[in-house]
Design a protein around this motif. Structure first.
Motif, short mmCIF file in Angstrom:
data_model
loop_
_atom_site.label_atom_id
_atom_site.label_comp_id
_atom_site.label_asym_id
_atom_site.label_seq_id
_atom_site.Cartn_x
_atom_site.Cartn_y
_atom_site.Cartn_z
N UNK A 14 43.28 14.94 38.87
CA UNK A 14 41.97 14.65 39.46
C UNK A 14 41.36 15.95 39.98
N UNK A 15 40.19 16.30 39.43
CA UNK A 15 39.48 17.54 39.81
C UNK A 15 38.34 17.22 40.77
N UNK A 16 37.95 18.18 41.61
CA UNK A 16 36.89 17.91 42.57
C UNK A 16 35.48 17.90 41.99
N UNK A 17 35.29 18.51 40.80
CA UNK A 17 33.94 18.60 40.23
C UNK A 17 33.99 18.25 38.74
N UNK A 18 32.96 17.58 38.22
CA UNK A 18 32.93 17.23 36.79
C UNK A 18 33.08 18.44 35.87
N UNK A 19 32.52 19.58 36.27
CA UNK A 19 32.59 20.77 35.42
C UNK A 19 34.01 21.31 35.31
N UNK A 20 34.88 20.92 36.21
CA UNK A 20 36.26 21.42 36.18
C UNK A 20 37.08 20.77 35.06
N UNK A 21 36.67 19.60 34.60
CA UNK A 21 37.51 18.80 33.69
C UNK A 21 37.75 19.52 32.37
N UNK A 22 36.69 19.94 31.71
CA UNK A 22 36.84 20.58 30.40
C UNK A 22 37.59 21.91 30.51
N UNK A 23 37.35 22.65 31.58
CA UNK A 23 38.06 23.92 31.75
C UNK A 23 39.55 23.70 31.93
N UNK A 24 39.91 22.66 32.69
CA UNK A 24 41.33 22.39 32.91
C UNK A 24 42.01 21.91 31.62
N UNK A 25 41.28 21.11 30.83
CA UNK A 25 41.83 20.67 29.54
C UNK A 25 42.08 21.86 28.63
N UNK A 26 41.15 22.82 28.61
CA UNK A 26 41.34 24.03 27.80
C UNK A 26 42.55 24.82 28.29
N UNK A 27 42.72 24.93 29.60
CA UNK A 27 43.85 25.66 30.14
C UNK A 27 45.17 24.99 29.79
N UNK A 28 45.20 23.66 29.85
CA UNK A 28 46.44 22.94 29.52
C UNK A 28 46.86 23.20 28.07
N UNK A 29 45.87 23.42 27.20
CA UNK A 29 46.18 23.69 25.81
C UNK A 29 46.97 24.98 25.61
N UNK A 30 46.91 25.88 26.59
CA UNK A 30 47.66 27.14 26.50
C UNK A 30 49.11 26.96 26.90
N UNK A 31 49.42 25.92 27.67
CA UNK A 31 50.75 25.78 28.24
C UNK A 31 51.49 24.53 27.77
N UNK A 32 50.85 23.72 26.94
CA UNK A 32 51.49 22.47 26.52
C UNK A 32 50.97 22.05 25.15
N UNK A 33 51.81 21.38 24.41
CA UNK A 33 51.40 20.81 23.12
C UNK A 33 50.82 19.41 23.28
N UNK A 34 50.86 18.90 24.50
CA UNK A 34 50.27 17.59 24.76
C UNK A 34 48.75 17.67 24.64
#
Length: 213
Positions: A14-34
């Motif tokens: 859960x992110x505090x701002x809507x704009x954070x969602x896509x950035x966090x999804x992109x970051x997760x792609x660097x550290x996980x295959x999920x």
């Protein structure tokens, strides 16, 4: 990403701002295959009687994943999206019809059901919320789908179900069954994402102070 590997069930970030969602999804792609699922926040209100709401369809798609074999392992949402109500589980079940290869489906009754639930009858399906019936072929594009589906019938029996691309009309995927969920975008639902999650789910709160504000 490490939490997602160890979580006994889905991990909801859960992110505090809507704009954070896509950035966090992109970051997760660097550290996980999920592949994280995005549970977006709606910009339109329930009182805005619009025929097509892509975000509403996206939210319904994520909710339906938790009831099937392809349940999301990671879901990323903003606090705004998490607080917005969703259709109740009972409503989702009541407003969903399954089509399966080999089953009998009265075509006239099915198209009437689609029309009564505000699907548009068109000559060629291009957008979510449309259907087209011609001969023994029924094309449907439900709001929670990425691509439309072509159902071929012999009489009332379903012979084949294929997902196809709007631009090329090519049918790359053959399906055994498909679920059609029809919901009124403008209804004031009272459900919550948590009602669809298994009891083993984890919530990760990013910047709790900002979330509280």
């Amino acid at each position: 990403a490490s939490l997602a590997r160890h979580a006994p069930g889905p991990l909801v970030v859960v992110c505090p701002h809507p704009d954070d969602v896509d950035r966090l999804i992109d970051d997760l792609g660097l550290f996980s295959r999920l592949t994280p699922e995005r549970f977006a926040a709606r910009e339109s209100l329930a009182t805005d009687r619009i025929l097509l709401d892509e975000v509403f369809g996206e939210r319904v798609r994520v909710l339906k994943l938790f009831g099937g074999p392809d349940a999301a392992k990671v879901v990323v949402a903003s606090i705004q999206g998490l607080l917005q109500p969703v259709p109740e589980r009972e409503t989702m079940v009541r407003q969903t019809r399954s089509l399966r290869v080999g089953e009998d489906v009265p075509l006239a009754e099915l198209t009437r059901w689609l029309a009564e639930n505000r699907f548009h009858n068109t000559s060629a399906v291009e957008l979510p919320g449309e259907f087209s019936a011609r001969g023994g072929i029924l094309d449907i594009f439900a709001p929670d789908w990425f691509d439309p589906v072509r159902v071929e019938l012999f009489g009332d029996q379903v012979e084949s179900i294929r997902r196809f691309e709007v631009s090329s009309q090519r049918s790359p995927d053959k399906l055994d069954a498909v679920d059609i969920t029809v919901l009124d975008v403008a209804s004031e639902y009272r459900g919550h994402l948590a009602e669809f999650l298994p009891a083993t789910s984890w919530f990760l709160l990013v910047e709790p102070t900002d979330l509280a504000e």
